[in-house]
Design a protein around this motif. Structure first.
Motif, PDB file in Angstrom:
ATOM      1  N   PHE A  70       0.842  -1.206   0.000  1.00 33.81           N
ATOM      2  CA  PHE A  70       0.000   0.000   0.000  1.00 33.81           C
ATOM      3  C   PHE A  70       0.873   1.250   0.000  1.00 33.81           C
ATOM      4  N   LEU A  71       1.846   1.246   0.886  1.00 34.66           N
ATOM      5  CA  LEU A  71       2.679   2.450   1.007  1.00 34.66           C
ATOM      6  C   LEU A  71       3.572   2.650  -0.211  1.00 34.66           C
ATOM      7  N   ASP A  72       3.846   1.555  -0.953  1.00 39.58           N
ATOM      8  CA  ASP A  72       4.599   1.708  -2.199  1.00 39.58           C
ATOM      9  C   ASP A  72       3.871   2.590  -3.196  1.00 39.58           C
ATOM     10  N   LYS A  73       2.550   2.641  -3.015  1.00 44.94           N
ATOM     11  CA  LYS A  73       1.748   3.452  -3.940  1.00 44.94           C
ATOM     12  C   LYS A  73       1.562   4.873  -3.419  1.00 44.94           C
ATOM     13  N   CYS A  74       2.162   5.151  -2.284  1.00 46.46           N
ATOM     14  CA  CYS A  74       1.923   6.454  -1.646  1.00 46.46           C
ATOM     15  C   CYS A  74       3.197   7.274  -1.597  1.00 46.46           C
ATOM     16  N   GLU A  75       3.021   8.559  -1.485  1.00 45.87           N
ATOM     17  CA  GLU A  75       4.146   9.488  -1.374  1.00 45.87           C
ATOM     18  C   GLU A  75       4.558   9.559   0.087  1.00 45.87           C
ATOM     19  N   VAL A  76       5.507   8.738   0.479  1.00 45.04           N
ATOM     20  CA  VAL A  76       5.932   8.731   1.882  1.00 45.04           C
ATOM     21  C   VAL A  76       7.415   9.010   1.942  1.00 45.04           C
ATOM     22  N   GLY A  77       7.920   9.302   3.151  1.00 47.16           N
ATOM     23  CA  GLY A  77       9.338   9.534   3.333  1.00 47.16           C
ATOM     24  C   GLY A  77      10.114   8.278   3.004  1.00 47.16           C
ATOM     25  N   SER A  78      11.399   8.419   2.686  1.00 42.44           N
ATOM     26  CA  SER A  78      12.186   7.266   2.262  1.00 42.44           C
ATOM     27  C   SER A  78      12.925   6.597   3.409  1.00 42.44           C
ATOM     28  N   SER A  79      12.865   7.188   4.593  1.00 39.78           N
ATOM     29  CA  SER A  79      13.618   6.602   5.701  1.00 39.78           C
ATOM     30  C   SER A  79      12.995   5.292   6.143  1.00 39.78           C
ATOM     31  N   GLU A  80      13.808   4.462   6.767  1.00 39.32           N
ATOM     32  CA  GLU A  80      13.343   3.156   7.217  1.00 39.32           C
ATOM     33  C   GLU A  80      12.218   3.290   8.237  1.00 39.32           C
ATOM     34  N   THR A  81      12.246   4.401   8.982  1.00 43.70           N
ATOM     35  CA  THR A  81      11.239   4.533  10.030  1.00 43.70           C
ATOM     36  C   THR A  81       9.842   4.701   9.462  1.00 43.70           C
ATOM     37  N   SER A  82       9.763   5.078   8.184  1.00 44.92           N
ATOM     38  CA  SER A  82       8.438   5.252   7.624  1.00 44.92           C
ATOM     39  C   SER A  82       7.934   3.984   6.949  1.00 44.92           C
ATOM     40  N   ARG A  83       8.766   2.970   6.912  1.00 46.36           N
ATOM     41  CA  ARG A  83       8.352   1.700   6.326  1.00 46.36           C
ATOM     42  C   ARG A  83       7.717   0.819   7.391  1.00 46.36           C
ATOM     43  N   PRO A  84       6.858  -0.069   6.971  1.00 48.13           N
ATOM     44  CA  PRO A  84       6.316  -1.017   7.939  1.00 48.13           C
ATOM     45  C   PRO A  84       7.424  -1.813   8.610  1.00 48.13           C
ATOM     46  N   GLN A  85       7.343  -1.921   9.918  1.00 53.43           N
ATOM     47  CA  GLN A  85       8.343  -2.673  10.651  1.00 53.43           C
ATOM     48  C   GLN A  85       7.681  -3.883  11.275  1.00 53.43           C
ATOM     49  N   ASN A  86       8.521  -4.615  12.014  1.00 49.53           N
ATOM     50  CA  ASN A  86       7.975  -5.785  12.687  1.00 49.53           C
ATOM     51  C   ASN A  86       6.701  -5.412  13.442  1.00 49.53           C
ATOM     52  N   GLN A  87       5.658  -6.125  13.219  1.00 51.04           N
ATOM     53  CA  GLN A  87       4.370  -5.783  13.813  1.00 51.04           C
ATOM     54  C   GLN A  87       4.437  -5.722  15.332  1.00 51.04           C
ATOM     55  N   ALA A  88       5.392  -6.476  15.899  1.00 45.40           N
ATOM     56  CA  ALA A  88       5.486  -6.498  17.358  1.00 45.40           C
ATOM     57  C   ALA A  88       5.806  -5.122  17.919  1.00 45.40           C
ATOM     58  N   THR A  89       6.396  -4.249  17.092  1.00 49.88           N
ATOM     59  CA  THR A  89       6.760  -2.931  17.592  1.00 49.88           C
ATOM     60  C   THR A  89       5.628  -1.925  17.411  1.00 49.88           C
ATOM     61  N   LEU A  90       4.578  -2.316  16.759  1.00 50.50           N
ATOM     62  CA  LEU A  90       3.500  -1.383  16.468  1.00 50.50           C
ATOM     63  C   LEU A  90       2.327  -1.604  17.400  1.00 50.50           C
TER      64      LEU A  90
END
Lengths: 357, 261
Positions: free
Chosen positions: A307-327
């Motif tokens: 989904f986010l690949d289709k969106c204009e988001v920041g390029s940093s790792e923090t803006s990418r989906p991470q391990n669900q356990a951290t969310l």
């Protein structure tokens, strides 16, 4: 030369599914689906809850118009997903429920059976598991008005509305067709066979409801972009005579076909293929948990990355989906802290199974 | 004390000051002291302040020999909400649903306020429950004074009370300009606290004695002749309340006589 000669790899199963599958290639969507900094509102079934933290971490403004008053943030969280979504409506499983909610907000629909009285409490049939319930009719009416106003405000304020279609099966009032998120008598209220009936919406029903919704919501926000998805989470239970697996496939097929029809009927309405990514035969076995119903954190991560690949988001790792356990996500441990009666349920739909045991 | 002259012990929060009792004991010891009461019906349990566990344990212990009259906190609404929240909130009080809702306020469920206040009643719940489970001479939970309905008085008094001076400093506001919660909302908060005190008492077979109605204005605020500081009432309320307590003490004495007959 024939038409297939010029088609891209994504048009061929052997080249895009049998091998080299890329979840981000599945959808046929404009770029960017969301522009950086846009204000996003969402609703839908319990699967829709997963989207919220990803959106916020990716820099989008998740619209909240019915948030907890700051003086009360240190007391227990609301049950289910009520205060996770934009305006505290909780899970909305059906298109009819979404349409009726919109109409209630706009003063076009007033359910006749709009409250259930308990022992010193007044229950909202459309949010039956609320932890912070009303105690009197006057309180119920004022809180309900405030809540409905907040839904309108969310529709007016957002740039994009994401709706995850969850179910075709529902229970409704025989008086006026008002659809409940859970069968009366499960989470709250009392089931009455004369007043409550089962309904399994058809493709035509869902298309009509969604098209009506699009028209009516654009009456308050003409520029709203709408993204539809279908939840890959199977039904907890079916009230049809079918096996729950067959009922699930029927339900998801109806929702998928209806979504396709609605995007072709309306401008600025798109479909994101969450269902296909998780439920397609290419999906790894770990897409579902051991119960073969709960979508795994890995699958959620895959869906939201696509989904986010289709969106204009920041390029940093923090803006990418991470391990669900951290969310932030509703876990059984968190649920255990909720009110005792419904501590084991993640949503009203699951509650119907839990409370029938 | 003889069975025929069962005495009442007043114990609990700072609201005991309206009975002429010092807020705290000089040596932080928990001791029974006589009340300024010509009929010698009542004693008061003095002790350290804030009250500690030893004070409450002693209160429980005294239940076997005395009728207990307990004042439990009662300032939560003032401590938490004297200064207006941002945004201001209001709520519908379930036992007085006709009270007005402040314009432009966020309405919060009463249940939310109950959950917020609930931890402040934990020790009272334990105390009344513990007493109820053993032989005792009657337990009463007593109401605390309602707020004053005069914003000018409150503003004028804020700067004289260390607790509020500190709060104002933290907020960087002055007593003259700090937004105050509407008196009508404070009244509802106070009333909710009274209801919660009553509920705790009733859950364990104790009685709740509300503040004497004569001390309140028609709107429910504390009448001016009973004002002391922002939170507390003066000795006039103590005298008025004591008359009411004496009736309940007599009830307890009668019950005690029947039990021993």
């Amino acid at each position: 030369m024939h038409p297939y000669k010029t088609l891209p790899d994504r048009s061929f199963w052997s080249r895009s599914v049998s091998k080299g599958f890329k979840a981000g290639d599945v959808g046929t969507l404009p770029y960017p689906l969301l522009k950086a900094g846009q204000k996003v509102m969402s609703a839908g079934s319990c699967f829709a809850v997963n989207l919220v933290p990803y959106l916020e971490r990716s820099g989008f403004t998740y619209v909240r118009t019915n948030g907890r008053h700051p003086d009360f943030r240190n007391i227990g969280p609301e049950n289910f997903s009520y205060d996770i979504f934009s305006a505290a409506y909780g899970n909305i499983y059906t298109a009819r429920h979404l349409l009726q909610l919109t109409r209630r907000c706009l003063g076009k629909f007033s359910p006749q059976e709009d409250r259930w009285h308990g022992d010193g409490i007044v229950i909202d049939p459309f949010r039956p598991g609320l932890r912070y319930f009303a105690r009197t009719d006057r309180e119920f009416e004022l809180l309900t008005k405030q809540y409905l106003d907040s839904v309108v405000a969310a529709f007016q304020f957002c740039d994009v509305f994401i709706f995850t279609l969850g179910l075709t099966e529902a229970w409704r009032s025989t008086l006026d067709g008002a659809v409940y998120p859970a069968c009366p008598g499960t989470i709250a209220g009392v089931f009455d066979g004369a007043r409550h009936e089962f309904v399994n919406f058809t493709v035509a029903d869902v298309v009509d409801d969604l098209n009506s919704f699009v028209g009516e919501v654009r009456g308050v926000n003409p520029n709203i972009r709408i993204i539809l998805t279908v939840s890959p989470v199977p039904l907890v239970a079916t009230t049809t005579s079918d096996h729950v697996l067959a009922a699930t496939v029927y339900s998801k097929a109806v929702l998928r076909v209806a979504a396709e029809q609605v995007i072709s009927d309306n401008e600025e309405v798109f479909y994101f293929p969450a269902y296909e990514i998780v439920a397609g035969p290419q999906a790894p076995k770990n897409c579902f948990e051991a119960d073969l119903r709960s979508v795994s954190s890995e699958a959620i991560k895959t869906v939201l990355s696509a989904f986010l690949d289709k969106c204009e988001v920041g390029s940093s790792e923090t803006s990418r989906p991470q391990n669900q356990a951290t969310l932030p996500r509703i876990t059984p441990h968190e649920l255990a802290a909720l009110s005792a009666r419904i501590s084991a349920m993640e949503c009203e739909e699951a509650g119907q199974d839990f409370l029938s045991q | 004390m003889t069975e025929a002259k069962l005495a009442g012990v007043l114990a609990g929060s700072s609201h005991l000051v309206s009975f002429g009792v010092p807020l705290k004991s000089e040596n932080d010891q928990t001791t029974l002291m006589p009340l300024n009461d010509a009929e010698e019906d009542f004693l008061c349990l003095n002790g350290p302040f804030p009250r500690g566990e030893s004070y409450w344990a002693e209160t429980e212990r005294l239940a076997s020999d005395y009728t207990l009259f307990i004042w439990w906190r009662g300032n939560q609404h003032i401590a938490d909400y004297m200064f207006a929240s941002d945004p201001p909130f209001d709520f519908v009080l379930s036992d007085q649903i006709g009270l007005p809702i402040m314009k432009d306020s966020v309405i919060v469920p009463e249940q939310m306020l109950r959950e917020k206040f609930a931890p402040t009643f934990d020790r009272l719940e334990t105390l009344v429950k513990n007493v109820a489970q053993r032989a005792h001479r009657g337990v009463f939970v007593c109401g605390t004074p309602p707020p004053k309905g005069d914003t000018a008085f409150i503003r004028a008094t804020l700067a004289k009370e260390p607790y509020f001076v500190e709060r104002l400093a933290t907020l960087g506001r002055s007593a003259e300009t700090v937004p105050l919660t509407a008196p009508e909302t404070l009244y509802k908060l106070w009333r909710l606290i009274q209801n919660m005190s009553r509920d705790v008492a009733h859950r364990h077979g104790a009685k709740f004695i509300p503040i004497p109605a004569e001390s309140q204005t028609p709107e429910g605020f504390l009448r001016k002749e009973f004002w002391f500081d922002i939170t507390h009432a003066n000795a006039n309320l103590g005298r008025l309340f004591l008359r009411c307590l004496r009736e309940h003490l007599q009830e307890a004495r009668n019950a005690s006589v029947q039990n021993f007959a």
